[in-house]
Design a protein around this motif. Structure first.
Motif, mmCIF file in Angstrom:
data_model
loop_
_atom_site.group_PDB
_atom_site.id
_atom_site.type_symbol
_atom_site.label_atom_id
_atom_site.label_comp_id
_atom_site.label_asym_id
_atom_site.label_seq_id
_atom_site.Cartn_x
_atom_site.Cartn_y
_atom_site.Cartn_z
ATOM 1 N N ASN A 109 37.949 60.360 53.689
ATOM 2 C CA ASN A 109 39.168 60.098 52.916
ATOM 3 C C ASN A 109 38.873 59.216 51.716
ATOM 4 O OD1 ASN A 109 40.717 61.635 54.625
ATOM 5 N ND2 ASN A 109 41.485 59.899 55.817
ATOM 6 N N SER A 110 38.084 58.192 51.939
ATOM 7 C CA SER A 110 37.725 57.277 50.861
ATOM 8 C C SER A 110 36.955 57.999 49.767
ATOM 9 C CB SER A 110 36.889 56.119 51.420
ATOM 10 O OG SER A 110 36.438 55.288 50.385
ATOM 11 N N GLN A 111 36.019 58.843 50.143
ATOM 12 C CA GLN A 111 35.247 59.595 49.152
ATOM 13 C C GLN A 111 36.142 60.578 48.408
ATOM 14 O OE1 GLN A 111 32.112 61.227 51.581
ATOM 15 N NE2 GLN A 111 30.768 59.460 51.268
ATOM 16 N N ALA A 112 37.071 61.205 49.114
ATOM 17 C CA ALA A 112 37.998 62.134 48.460
ATOM 18 C C ALA A 112 38.877 61.399 47.454
ATOM 19 C CB ALA A 112 38.854 62.851 49.500
ATOM 20 N N LEU A 113 39.372 60.223 47.858
ATOM 21 C CA LEU A 113 40.197 59.431 46.943
ATOM 22 C C LEU A 113 39.383 58.965 45.735
ATOM 23 C CD1 LEU A 113 42.324 57.298 49.439
ATOM 24 C CD2 LEU A 113 43.098 59.194 47.993
ATOM 25 N N THR A 114 38.128 58.609 45.964
ATOM 26 C CA THR A 114 37.257 58.186 44.860
ATOM 27 C C THR A 114 37.035 59.334 43.892
ATOM 28 O OG1 THR A 114 36.145 56.589 46.287
ATOM 29 C CG2 THR A 114 34.982 57.254 44.293
ATOM 30 N N GLU A 115 36.777 60.510 44.408
ATOM 31 C CA GLU A 115 36.571 61.684 43.553
ATOM 32 C C GLU A 115 37.850 62.019 42.780
ATOM 33 O OE1 GLU A 115 33.727 63.206 42.813
ATOM 34 O OE2 GLU A 115 32.790 61.672 44.060
ATOM 35 N N LYS A 116 38.984 61.907 43.460
ATOM 36 C CA LYS A 116 40.261 62.171 42.796
ATOM 37 C C LYS A 116 40.492 61.164 41.675
ATOM 38 C CE LYS A 116 45.207 62.523 43.706
ATOM 39 N NZ LYS A 116 46.282 62.345 44.692
ATOM 40 N N ALA A 117 40.207 59.891 41.946
ATOM 41 C CA ALA A 117 40.373 58.853 40.926
ATOM 42 C C ALA A 117 39.427 59.097 39.749
ATOM 43 C CB ALA A 117 40.127 57.471 41.528
ATOM 44 N N LYS A 118 38.197 59.528 40.039
ATOM 45 C CA LYS A 118 37.253 59.828 38.967
ATOM 46 C C LYS A 118 37.767 60.982 38.104
ATOM 47 C CE LYS A 118 32.941 58.282 41.138
ATOM 48 N NZ LYS A 118 31.654 58.733 41.694
ATOM 49 N N ALA A 119 38.298 62.003 38.758
ATOM 50 C CA ALA A 119 38.823 63.148 38.016
ATOM 51 C C ALA A 119 40.017 62.739 37.151
ATOM 52 C CB ALA A 119 39.228 64.265 38.987
ATOM 53 N N GLU A 120 40.914 61.939 37.719
ATOM 54 C CA GLU A 120 42.078 61.470 36.955
ATOM 55 C C GLU A 120 41.642 60.601 35.788
ATOM 56 O OE1 GLU A 120 44.645 59.541 39.765
ATOM 57 O OE2 GLU A 120 45.294 61.427 40.667
ATOM 58 N N GLN B 41 42.310 62.629 27.340
ATOM 59 C CA GLN B 41 43.583 62.577 26.618
ATOM 60 C C GLN B 41 43.559 61.483 25.558
ATOM 61 O OE1 GLN B 41 46.442 62.008 29.753
ATOM 62 N NE2 GLN B 41 46.706 64.202 30.123
ATOM 63 N N TRP B 42 43.066 60.301 25.939
ATOM 64 C CA TRP B 42 43.013 59.197 24.987
ATOM 65 C C TRP B 42 42.062 59.516 23.841
ATOM 66 C CZ3 TRP B 42 42.613 54.617 28.954
ATOM 67 C CH2 TRP B 42 43.856 54.433 29.551
ATOM 68 N N SER B 43 40.946 60.154 24.173
ATOM 69 C CA SER B 43 39.985 60.522 23.141
ATOM 70 C C SER B 43 40.604 61.523 22.167
ATOM 71 C CB SER B 43 38.731 61.112 23.802
ATOM 72 O OG SER B 43 37.816 61.534 22.821
ATOM 73 N N GLU B 44 41.306 62.523 22.710
ATOM 74 C CA GLU B 44 41.968 63.502 21.855
ATOM 75 C C GLU B 44 43.051 62.844 21.009
ATOM 76 O OE1 GLU B 44 43.359 66.436 24.603
ATOM 77 O OE2 GLU B 44 41.370 67.362 24.826
ATOM 78 N N GLN B 45 43.781 61.922 21.612
ATOM 79 C CA GLN B 45 44.833 61.214 20.896
ATOM 80 C C GLN B 45 44.238 60.369 19.779
ATOM 81 O OE1 GLN B 45 47.200 58.844 23.539
ATOM 82 N NE2 GLN B 45 48.732 58.381 22.018
ATOM 83 N N LEU B 46 43.132 59.710 20.068
ATOM 84 C CA LEU B 46 42.481 58.889 19.051
ATOM 85 C C LEU B 46 41.924 59.766 17.936
ATOM 86 C CD1 LEU B 46 41.614 56.078 18.181
ATOM 87 C CD2 LEU B 46 39.533 56.369 19.518
ATOM 88 N N LEU B 47 41.341 60.904 18.291
ATOM 89 C CA LEU B 47 40.815 61.827 17.291
ATOM 90 C C LEU B 47 41.937 62.343 16.399
ATOM 91 C CD1 LEU B 47 38.422 63.441 16.146
ATOM 92 C CD2 LEU B 47 38.938 65.193 17.844
ATOM 93 N N LYS B 48 43.058 62.700 17.014
ATOM 94 C CA LYS B 48 44.206 63.177 16.245
ATOM 95 C C LYS B 48 44.718 62.082 15.307
ATOM 96 C CE LYS B 48 48.746 65.298 16.803
ATOM 97 N NZ LYS B 48 49.777 65.721 17.756
ATOM 98 N N ALA B 49 44.771 60.849 15.815
ATOM 99 C CA ALA B 49 45.219 59.729 14.979
ATOM 100 C C ALA B 49 44.264 59.534 13.801
ATOM 101 C CB ALA B 49 45.310 58.449 15.812
ATOM 102 N N ALA C 68 38.787 60.779 34.218
ATOM 103 C CA ALA C 68 38.182 61.648 33.207
ATOM 104 C C ALA C 68 39.259 62.349 32.385
ATOM 105 C CB ALA C 68 37.269 62.670 33.876
ATOM 106 N N VAL C 69 40.326 62.789 33.053
ATOM 107 C CA VAL C 69 41.421 63.445 32.336
ATOM 108 C C VAL C 69 42.091 62.462 31.382
ATOM 109 C CG1 VAL C 69 43.724 64.447 32.651
ATOM 110 C CG2 VAL C 69 41.835 65.210 34.081
ATOM 111 N N LYS C 70 42.373 61.260 31.864
ATOM 112 C CA LYS C 70 43.004 60.240 31.013
ATOM 113 C C LYS C 70 42.112 59.896 29.827
ATOM 114 C CE LYS C 70 46.907 58.746 32.777
ATOM 115 N NZ LYS C 70 48.148 58.856 32.061
ATOM 116 N N GLU C 71 40.823 59.741 30.096
ATOM 117 C CA GLU C 71 39.883 59.408 29.031
ATOM 118 C C GLU C 71 39.852 60.528 27.988
ATOM 119 O OE1 GLU C 71 35.130 58.549 28.525
ATOM 120 O OE2 GLU C 71 36.091 58.021 30.411
#
Length: 160
Positions: free
Chosen positions: A49-60, A67-75, A62-65
């Motif tokens: 469970n802990s490893q699954a949650l860690t992988e999920k957090a890593k994926a989230e 999004q922020w990168s795309e937002q910064l590039l657009k800006a 990466a998605v947030k990063e």
């Protein structure tokens, strides 16, 4: 009589008592082994469970990063477009100011033939003042536009 029987069968009684203790220890050890197996299973489940949650957090993350990168590039892209627009506006303002200055110079040269010296001084002074005002206005407008664009870029690039 009871004591005699106990004394007579003392070895068998000792063997029976020791066998009972031995079987009790064996049962207790078996119980503890079962508890250990359950604890190991719980540990493996919690670890998975802990490893699954860690992988999920890593994926989230990466998605947030991304999004922020795309937002910064657009800006940054919007910033560059606006900077080009400001530079074009400044060039147009400079061109308009130069045109106005030429018109005032022409008017100055025509009025200089007039008999009234006061009018000439007035026109000369007005032309100089107008040129200075246009230059200051252009500088101030460029600075204001640059500040507005910087604020927009920071606002667009800031994570939400």
């Amino acid at each position: 009589m009871n004591l005699y029987l106990i004394w007579k069968y003392k070895y068998w009684i000792a063997i029976a008592v020791l066998s009972f203790i031995c079987f009790g220890q064996l049962a207790y050890t078996n119980h503890l082994g079962g508890e250990l197996i359950k604890a190991e299973a719980n540990h493996k489940t919690e670890l998975a469970n802990s490893q699954a949650l860690t992988e999920k957090a890593k994926a989230e993350t990466a998605v947030k990063e991304k999004q922020w990168s795309e937002q910064l590039l657009k800006a940054e892209q919007n910033y560059n477009v606006k900077i080009k627009q400001v530079m074009a506006d400044a060039t147009r303002a400079q061109s308009a100011a130069n045109s106005l200055s030429k018109q005032l110079d022409t008017a100055k040269s025509r009025l200089s033939t007039a008999p009234r010296e006061t009018i000439i001084k007035y026109v000369n002074t007005s032309s100089d003042i107008l040129q200075e005002c246009v230059a200051e206005y252009r500088t101030m407008a460029e600075a204001a536009d640059g500040h507005a664009i910087d604020i927009g870029r920071l606002s667009e690039g800031w994570p939400k």
